[in-house]
Write an enzyme that holds these catalytic residues in place. Structure first.
Site, PDB file in Angstrom:
ATOM      1  N   SER A 148       0.837  -1.207   0.000  1.00 22.45           N
ATOM      2  CA  SER A 148       0.000   0.000   0.000  1.00 22.45           C
ATOM      3  C   SER A 148       0.872   1.257   0.000  1.00 22.45           C
ATOM      4  O   SER A 148       1.630   1.476  -0.947  1.00 22.45           O
ATOM      5  CB  SER A 148      -0.964  -0.063   1.182  1.00 22.45           C
ATOM      6  N   ASP A 224     -10.323  -5.551  -3.121  1.00 19.36           N
ATOM      7  CA  ASP A 224      -9.715  -4.525  -2.264  1.00 19.36           C
ATOM      8  C   ASP A 224     -10.582  -3.260  -2.343  1.00 19.36           C
ATOM      9  O   ASP A 224     -10.757  -2.695  -3.430  1.00 19.36           O
ATOM     10  CB  ASP A 224      -8.288  -4.256  -2.803  1.00 19.36           C
ATOM     11  N   HIS A 257      -7.409  -5.878   1.122  1.00 18.47           N
ATOM     12  CA  HIS A 257      -6.209  -5.046   1.352  1.00 18.47           C
ATOM     13  C   HIS A 257      -5.386  -5.517   2.557  1.00 18.47           C
ATOM     14  O   HIS A 257      -4.433  -4.870   2.941  1.00 18.47           O
ATOM     15  CB  HIS A 257      -6.668  -3.596   1.585  1.00 18.47           C
TER      16      HIS A 257
END
Ligand SMILES: CC(=O)Oc1ccc2c(C)cc(=O)oc2c1
Length: 279
Positions: A148, A224, A257
């Site tokens: 991320s 996600d 995620h």
């Protein structure tokens, strides 16, 4: 530079250790974690994978949740997980989870109050590897990965320092921060309102300007919740096309995620890094 041991535990035949040290670049005390595989000795130093974590994380999230030790032990790769921002009572912060402590974005801030401490780019590129190479049985051969915000860090740091790393990988990276809410907020505060100065920390813009000589592997879950608004992997593919760079982007059905996603594919990323670290 001296290191203080905070914890140590034997795992998968190797060692997980946490340290604190004084960082001259960040003007504060910092923590990092290192996994040393069983074969790492002064006579047989090993290469290093630097792992950059995402928003709100510390040196602990990857080490506790990714399940990477057995594979790293088998391959003979050390893993270093730094913190995600400068820390301490004197360091500027914000109430939001996406700015300030835990959200350093792996750049060198130029704007007050952030510029006093937020130099995560220099810390990851120079200060931390120098420290690691001084104190541990590792070689100078390294690669970089992250998740991320840390995927953004791995891509931008790898692309800007192609002679220093062997390969780049990322899970669910923020690929185009100048065009997403997390990146626009952070870059406005850390770098100011001149958007020309943001380009240097945007993986898509970097790839448009210069091809990558490093192999790049990206995994992205298609379930996600941040995919469309914040992560935009299709922009990375478009940018790569413009410089004739080949990127392996794998859309993984049903994954979100979280670290459950990272745990599911970390062994494949370690195999990918191993191929390039030992070639
Ligand atoms: C431990 C964990 O789940 O870490 C985590 C959760 C969420 C996020 C988000 C939303 C962004 C990011 O950059 O990292 C991140 C890490």
């Amino acid at each position: 530079m001296s290191l203080e041991v905070l914890s140590k535990a034997k795992v998968c035949g190797g060692w997980h250790k946490q340290y604190s040290h004084s960082s001259s670049r960040l003007n504060c005390d910092m923590r990092f974690a290192i996994f040393l595989p069983p074969n790492a000795t002064a006579d047989t130093p090993v290469p290093v994978l630097y792992w950059l974590s995402g928003l709100t994380c510390t040196d602990e999230n990857f080490m506790q949740k990714a399940g990477a030790f057995a594979k790293a032990a088998e391959l003979g790769i050390a893993i270093v997980a730094p913190d995600t921002s400068p820390r301490g009572d004197d360091v500027a912060d914000d109430d939001g989870y996406d700015l300030g402590k835990g959200a350093g974005f792996y750049l060198n801030a130029t704007q007050a109050p952030w510029s006093a401490n937020y130099h995560m780019y220099d810390y990851i590129v120079d200060e931390l590897p120098t420290l690691i190479e001084q104190h541990f049985p590792v070689t100078k051969v390294k690669s970089i990965s992250g998740h991320s915000m840390g995927g953004h860090g791995a891509l931008t740091i790898g692309l800007k320092n192609q002679n220093s790393y062997r390969a780049i990988s990322a899970f669910s990276p923020i690929t185009n921060p100048i065009n997403c809410p997390w990146g626009q907020k952070a870059f406005t505060h850390y770098l100011g309102s001149n958007k020309e100065l943001w380009l240097d920390y945007d993986a898509c813009e970097l790839l448009k300007m210069q091809a990558s000589s490093l192999p790049i592997l990206v995994d992205q879950g298609d379930a996600d919740g941040f995919l469309a608004e914040q992560l935009k992997p299709e922009n990375l593919l478009d940018a790569a096309k413009q410089s004739n760079t080949e990127i392996t982007l794998r859309m993984q059905p049903g994954y979100d995620h979280s670290y459950y996603f990272i745990q599911s594919f970390i062994n494949e990323h370690l195999d990918f890094h191993s191929t390039h670290l030992f070639s």
